[in-house]
Design an enzyme around this catalytic site. Structure first.
Site, PDB file in Angstrom:
ATOM      1  N   ASP A   7      46.060  25.937  43.754  1.00 45.66           N
ATOM      2  CA  ASP A   7      44.846  26.456  44.406  1.00 45.66           C
ATOM      3  C   ASP A   7      43.729  25.408  44.287  1.00 45.66           C
ATOM      4  OD1 ASP A   7      43.361  29.739  44.452  1.00 45.66           O
ATOM      5  OD2 ASP A   7      42.391  27.843  44.917  1.00 45.66           O
ATOM      6  N   ASP A 102      43.919  27.559  51.073  1.00 44.00           N
ATOM      7  CA  ASP A 102      43.877  26.595  49.953  1.00 44.00           C
ATOM      8  C   ASP A 102      44.793  26.972  48.802  1.00 44.00           C
ATOM      9  OD1 ASP A 102      42.494  28.641  48.559  1.00 44.00           O
ATOM     10  OD2 ASP A 102      41.278  27.152  47.512  1.00 44.00           O
ATOM     11  N   GLU A 103      45.788  27.813  49.074  1.00 42.28           N
ATOM     12  CA  GLU A 103      46.530  28.398  47.969  1.00 42.28           C
ATOM     13  C   GLU A 103      47.997  28.613  48.345  1.00 42.28           C
ATOM     14  OE1 GLU A 103      45.877  32.585  45.557  1.00 42.28           O
ATOM     15  OE2 GLU A 103      44.690  32.097  47.299  1.00 42.28           O
TER      16      GLU A 103
HETATM   17  N1  DCP Z   1      36.569  32.046  51.067  1.00 44.73           N
HETATM   18  C1  DCP Z   1      35.711  32.746  51.895  1.00 44.73           C
HETATM   19  N2  DCP Z   1      35.278  34.008  51.535  1.00 44.73           N
HETATM   20  C2  DCP Z   1      35.671  34.570  50.364  1.00 44.73           C
HETATM   21  C3  DCP Z   1      36.539  33.872  49.510  1.00 44.73           C
HETATM   22  C4  DCP Z   1      36.978  32.590  49.895  1.00 44.73           C
HETATM   23  O1  DCP Z   1      35.347  32.247  52.955  1.00 44.73           O
HETATM   24  N3  DCP Z   1      35.242  35.785  50.046  1.00 44.73           N
HETATM   25  C5  DCP Z   1      36.998  30.694  51.483  1.00 44.73           C
HETATM   26  C6  DCP Z   1      36.109  29.646  50.870  1.00 44.73           C
HETATM   27  C7  DCP Z   1      36.918  29.065  49.770  1.00 44.73           C
HETATM   28  C8  DCP Z   1      38.340  29.234  50.270  1.00 44.73           C
HETATM   29  O2  DCP Z   1      38.311  30.404  51.065  1.00 44.73           O
HETATM   30  O3  DCP Z   1      36.578  27.705  49.521  1.00 44.73           O
HETATM   31  C9  DCP Z   1      39.353  29.373  49.162  1.00 44.73           C
HETATM   32  O4  DCP Z   1      39.122  30.550  48.405  1.00 44.73           O
HETATM   33  P1  DCP Z   1      39.290  30.603  46.846  1.00 44.73           P
HETATM   34  O5  DCP Z   1      39.284  32.039  46.454  1.00 44.73           O
HETATM   35  O6  DCP Z   1      40.461  29.776  46.425  1.00 44.73           O
HETATM   36  O7  DCP Z   1      37.933  29.975  46.297  1.00 44.73           O
HETATM   37  P2  DCP Z   1      37.537  28.456  46.055  1.00 44.73           P
HETATM   38  O8  DCP Z   1      38.645  27.520  46.378  1.00 44.73           O
HETATM   39  O9  DCP Z   1      36.269  28.186  46.788  1.00 44.73           O
HETATM   40  O10 DCP Z   1      37.190  28.418  44.512  1.00 44.73           O
HETATM   41  P3  DCP Z   1      38.223  28.455  43.277  1.00 44.73           P
HETATM   42  O11 DCP Z   1      37.996  27.171  42.551  1.00 44.73           O
HETATM   43  O12 DCP Z   1      37.805  29.639  42.478  1.00 44.73           O
HETATM   44  O13 DCP Z   1      39.604  28.567  43.848  1.00 44.73           O
HETATM   45 MG    MG Z   2      40.543  27.834  45.670  1.00 43.29          MG
END
Ligand code: DCP
Ligand code: MG
Length: 385
Positions: A7, A102-103
């Site tokens: 992720d 991203d996962e």
């Molecule tokens: N995303 C979004 N709205 C949300 C959650 C996520 O638009 N409620 C988008 C933005 C994030 C991407 O999806 O960058 C990936 O989600 P993640 O939950 O993996 O969050 P991040 O990658 O940003 O942070 P982390 O380091 O916690 O994985």
């Molecule tokens: Mg993420």
């Protein structure tokens, strides 16, 4: 230890920080801009120190972090970065289950002769993503999906964590119940209300009591609580897109009629996606005119969707962007692509309370296949039934 959960860290924010070094080390908040309606998509770890979180209204994020740098998401750019990362993952194993932009889960059981131990594979992936793409990825390693996801979550940011049997014994029971897959904030609150805070508390509670809160998921959640999960990694390469289309009995230019058809197609598409346990991040509207010219318009979204009304909303906004003035339409289609698995409950960016509605409609249709269940606005439309 054969499953990896990978992720990216603060994905959208990391890409912006990578592309603009002046943003590095700063609280960067991606989403709506202050003063507008909308939510935070994500934010850098620097912004998280202020309490900013994904899905939070942008007004609240601004109140918590007025010095934050607010940026609108650039979905095209993130989709490109995501493709690059997934092609690196694919160079290690074809057994990839994409969960979101991203996962992903990787089953690396068959790769040890080529790339060494699971730990080595994870290290190589981290290094390659950093060197070739310029952002950080966290990786959890475990014998099953649940523990692998938990491990990457616990390791963030820039993490690499192997969930060992010792951790199943000693760490897992001490974690809060929300760490279990499928226990969202609401269910966690219901459990807290009867004194269940940790996974240990959950395991000590009688099943009849848990049944009242967890219903049919009780057994599955108890398995996860013990660190057991037998679900395989399921690659989704086969399904690239799912479409619904209809050739109209009579060509039309009537906006109201077209809108009803879009609603019907959105409902059918939503049902198919949910049945396949998929969510789509790109929606395309296709129109064929009376003279057989075909027009289409796509939108790549900030987050994958599978809800009827969300699909309808997007299709309607695409409709407004296609110039059909004075022309009649003979075919309408909605395509969903950029698909990922929906087995993880994703928080929705859209403020629709339709989750339960969709679920109830799906269940009713399974139980009563002959019944016609549809929004009242579709009932009297002779052109589309
Ligand atoms: N995303 C979004 N709205 C949300 C959650 C996520 O638009 N409620 C988008 C933005 C994030 C991407 O999806 O960058 C990936 O989600 P993640 O939950 O993996 O969050 P991040 O990658 O940003 O942070 P982390 O380091 O916690 O994985
Ligand atoms: Mg993420």
């Amino acid at each position: 230890m054969d499953i990896l959960h990978c992720d990216l860290d603060a994905f959208y924010a990391s890409v912006e920080q990578r592309d603009n070094p002046s943003l590095q080390g700063k609280p960067v908040i991606i989403g709506a801009l202050p003063g507008n309606r909308g939510v935070v998509a994500t934010c850098s770890y620097e912004a998280r120190k202020y309490g900013v979180r994904s899905a939070m209204p942008i007004s609240e994020a601004y109140r918590l972090c007025p010095t934050g740098i607010f940026i609108r998401p650039d979905m095209k750019k993130y989709a490109g970065v995501s493709r690059q990362v997934f092609s690196i993952l694919a160079s290690f194993t074809p057994l990839i289950e994409k969960l979101s932009i991203d996962e992903a889960f990787l089953d690396v059981s068959g790769c040890h002769h080529l790339f060494g131990s699971s730990y080595n594979i994870a290290l190589k992936i981290k290094q390659e993503v950093w060197e070739k793409v310029g952002i950080k990825i966290s990786i959890g390693i475990a014998p099953n999906k649940f523990l692998a996801k938990l491990a990457s979550d616990l390791s963030k940011p820039d993490g690499l964590l192997m969930f060992t049997p010792d951790m199943v014994q000693n760490l897992l029971p001490s974690l809060p119940v929300q760490k279990i897959w499928g226990i969202g904030p609401k269910t966690a609150q219901n459990l807290n209300n009867i004194g269940i805070y940790t996974i240990r508390d959950l395991l000590k509670t009688e099943k009849t009591i848990l049944n009242k809160i967890l219903g049919s998921s009780t057994d599955f959640i108890l398995q996860l609580a013990r660190g057991e999960d037998s679900r395989p990694v399921e690659p989704y390469q086969e399904t690239k897109s799912i479409s619904q289309e209809i050739t109209l009995p009579a060509d039309t230019g009537n906006i109201e009629e077209i809108s009803k058809i879009l609603l019907k197609l959105s409902i059918e598409l939503g049902e198919r996606l949910r049945k396949e346990k998929l969510q789509a991040q790109t929606i395309t509207l296709k129109l064929r005119l009376s003279d057989f010219t075909t027009l289409s318009k796509s939108q790549t979204l900030e987050y994958p969707v599978d809800k009827n009304l969300v699909i309808f909303e997007i299709a309607s906004s695409l409709m407004k962007k296609i110039d059909t003035k004075g022309k009649k339409i003979r075919l309408i289609g909605i395509k969903s692509s950029n698909l990922s698995s929906s087995i993880i409950e994703q928080p929705s960016l859209f403020d629709f309370k339709s989750d339960n509605l969709d679920k109830t409609l799906d269940e009713l249709k399974t139980r009563f296949p002959a019944a016609k269940i549809m929004p009242a606005s579709l009932l009297k439309n002779s052109n589309i039934n």
